[in-house]
Design a protein around this motif. Structure first.
Motif, short mmCIF file in Angstrom:
data_model
loop_
_atom_site.label_atom_id
_atom_site.label_comp_id
_atom_site.label_asym_id
_atom_site.label_seq_id
_atom_site.Cartn_x
_atom_site.Cartn_y
_atom_site.Cartn_z
N LEU A 77 16.05 5.50 5.58
CA LEU A 77 15.27 4.31 5.94
C LEU A 77 16.18 3.16 6.35
O LEU A 77 15.88 2.43 7.30
N ALA A 78 17.31 2.99 5.66
CA ALA A 78 18.25 1.93 6.01
C ALA A 78 18.87 2.18 7.38
O ALA A 78 19.02 1.25 8.19
N PHE A 79 19.21 3.43 7.66
CA PHE A 79 19.79 3.77 8.97
C PHE A 79 18.79 3.51 10.09
O PHE A 79 19.12 2.89 11.11
N ILE A 80 17.56 3.99 9.90
CA ILE A 80 16.53 3.79 10.92
C ILE A 80 16.26 2.30 11.11
O ILE A 80 16.19 1.80 12.23
N GLY A 81 16.11 1.58 10.00
CA GLY A 81 15.86 0.14 10.08
C GLY A 81 17.01 -0.59 10.74
O GLY A 81 16.81 -1.47 11.58
N GLY A 82 18.24 -0.23 10.38
CA GLY A 82 19.41 -0.85 10.99
C GLY A 82 19.47 -0.60 12.48
O GLY A 82 19.81 -1.50 13.26
N SER A 83 19.14 0.62 12.88
CA SER A 83 19.12 0.95 14.32
C SER A 83 18.08 0.11 15.06
O SER A 83 18.34 -0.38 16.16
N MET A 84 16.92 -0.06 14.43
CA MET A 84 15.88 -0.88 15.07
C MET A 84 16.31 -2.33 15.18
O MET A 84 16.07 -2.98 16.20
N ILE A 85 16.96 -2.85 14.14
CA ILE A 85 17.44 -4.23 14.19
C ILE A 85 18.48 -4.38 15.29
O ILE A 85 18.45 -5.34 16.08
N LYS A 86 19.40 -3.42 15.37
CA LYS A 86 20.43 -3.45 16.42
C LYS A 86 19.79 -3.44 17.80
O LYS A 86 20.17 -4.23 18.68
N GLU A 87 18.81 -2.57 18.01
CA GLU A 87 18.12 -2.49 19.29
C GLU A 87 17.41 -3.79 19.64
O GLU A 87 17.29 -4.13 20.81
N SER A 88 16.95 -4.52 18.63
CA SER A 88 16.22 -5.76 18.90
C SER A 88 17.12 -6.82 19.53
O SER A 88 16.63 -7.74 20.18
N PHE A 89 18.44 -6.69 19.37
CA PHE A 89 19.38 -7.65 19.94
C PHE A 89 20.01 -7.18 21.24
O PHE A 89 20.75 -7.92 21.88
N GLU A 90 19.74 -5.94 21.64
CA GLU A 90 20.31 -5.40 22.87
C GLU A 90 19.45 -5.78 24.07
O GLU A 90 18.28 -6.14 23.94
N LYS A 91 20.04 -5.65 25.24
CA LYS A 91 19.35 -5.93 26.49
C LYS A 91 18.15 -5.00 26.62
O LYS A 91 18.25 -3.81 26.34
N ASP A 92 17.04 -5.54 27.04
CA ASP A 92 15.83 -4.74 27.19
C ASP A 92 16.00 -3.69 28.26
O ASP A 92 16.56 -3.94 29.33
N GLU A 93 15.50 -2.50 27.96
CA GLU A 93 15.50 -1.42 28.93
C GLU A 93 14.25 -1.56 29.79
O GLU A 93 13.22 -2.05 29.34
N GLU A 94 14.36 -1.11 31.01
CA GLU A 94 13.21 -1.16 31.90
C GLU A 94 12.26 -0.01 31.56
O GLU A 94 12.69 1.12 31.35
N VAL A 95 10.99 -0.31 31.50
CA VAL A 95 9.95 0.70 31.31
C VAL A 95 9.04 0.61 32.52
O VAL A 95 8.52 -0.45 32.82
N ASP A 96 8.85 1.73 33.20
CA ASP A 96 8.03 1.69 34.41
C ASP A 96 6.55 1.87 34.07
O ASP A 96 6.18 2.09 32.93
N ALA A 97 5.74 1.80 35.10
CA ALA A 97 4.29 1.85 34.92
C ALA A 97 3.75 3.27 34.81
O ALA A 97 2.55 3.46 34.66
N CYS A 98 4.61 4.27 34.85
CA CYS A 98 4.19 5.67 34.82
C CYS A 98 3.44 5.99 33.52
O CYS A 98 3.93 5.73 32.43
N MET A 99 2.25 6.56 33.65
CA MET A 99 1.46 6.96 32.48
C MET A 99 1.13 8.45 32.53
O MET A 99 0.26 8.91 31.80
#
Length: 186
Positions: A77-99
Motif C-alpha cells: 500500500l505504501a509503494f502504490i500510494g507513493g507511486s500515485m503521489i509521485k505521479e501527481s507531481f509529474e507532467k500530465d500525459e496526453e489522453v486522447d478521445a478514443c473510447m
C-alpha cells in the motif's frame, strides 16, 4: 476490515481511473451518457477484477508468511500510494478521445495494476473478497463516470489533486494496518 476502511481503499484505488476519466472528458469535449458509462464499466470492471486475481495469487502464499503479512500489506500500500503521489507531481500525459475497446482495455489495465497488489494484501488480511471487489468496482464506476463529466466541464485541473489524495489514503491505510498488527492502535 471495516466498511469505512474498505471505502477509503476503494476511493484511493479509483483515483487513477478518476484522473484518466477527467482527461477523457476533457479530450472528448461534448460528452454523452454513453461516454460516462463506457469509462465507468471499463475502469470499474478492471478495478474489481484485479483485486480478485491478486487475492487468488496471495491466498496461495498467505498461510506461509502469516508472521509478516502486515508488513507486506503495508509495503504494498505504501509503494502504490507513493507511486500515485509521485505521479501527481509529474507532467500530465496526453489522453486522447478514443473510447474503442482496445484503447479502453489498455487504460483499464494500466489504472488497475495497483488494485492487483491490494488484492494480494487482502489475502494476507483475510478480507471477504467478493463484497470487497464489488464495492471497489462500484466506487470506481461512479468516480470514473463522474470524472468524464468533470473533465468535460472543468478540464484537467483536478487530475493531480485526485492522484495525490488517492496516494495519501493508501499510505495511511497501510500504516493503519501495520500499527494495528503491532498493537500500537486498537
Amino acid at each position: 476490515m471495516g466498511l469505512l476502511e474498505l471505502f477509503l481503499i476503494a476511493v484511493g484505488l479509483s483515483m487513477d481511473a478518476f484522473a484518466v476519466s477527467i482527461c477523457k472528458g476533457l479530450s472528448l469535449g461534448k460528452i454523452k451518457l454513453k461516454h460516462m458509462a463506457i469509462a465507468g464499466l471499463w475502469f470499474g470492471g478492471f478495478q474489481a477484477l484485479m483485486p480478485a486475481v491478486g487475492y487468488l495469487v496471495g491466498s496461495l502464499f498467505a498461510d506461509k508468511i502469516v508472521a509478516v503479512d502486515h508488513w507486506i500489506a503495508f509495503a504494498l500500500l505504501a509503494f502504490i500510494g507513493g507511486s500515485m503521489i509521485k505521479e501527481s507531481f509529474e507532467k500530465d500525459e496526453e489522453v486522447d478521445a478514443c473510447m474503442d475497446p482496445k484503447c479502453m482495455f489498455i487504460l483499464a489495465v494500466a489504472t488497475s495494476i495497483d488494485a492487483l497488489a491490494v488484492g494480494v494484501s487482502f489475502a494476507f488480511l483475510k478480507v471477504s473478497i467478493m463484497w470487497s471487489v464489488l464495492f471497489i468496482g462500484v466506487i470506481t464506476f461512479v468516480f470514473s463516470a463522474v470524472g468524464v463529466k468533470i473533465g468535460s466541464i472543468f478540464g484537467s485541473r483536478y487530475k493531480s489533486k485526485a492522484e495525490l489524495a488517492g496516494g495519501i489514503v493508501l499510505i495511511l491505510m497501510g500504516l493503519k494496518i501495520l500499527l494495528e498488527h503491532l498493537g500500537a492502535i486498537g
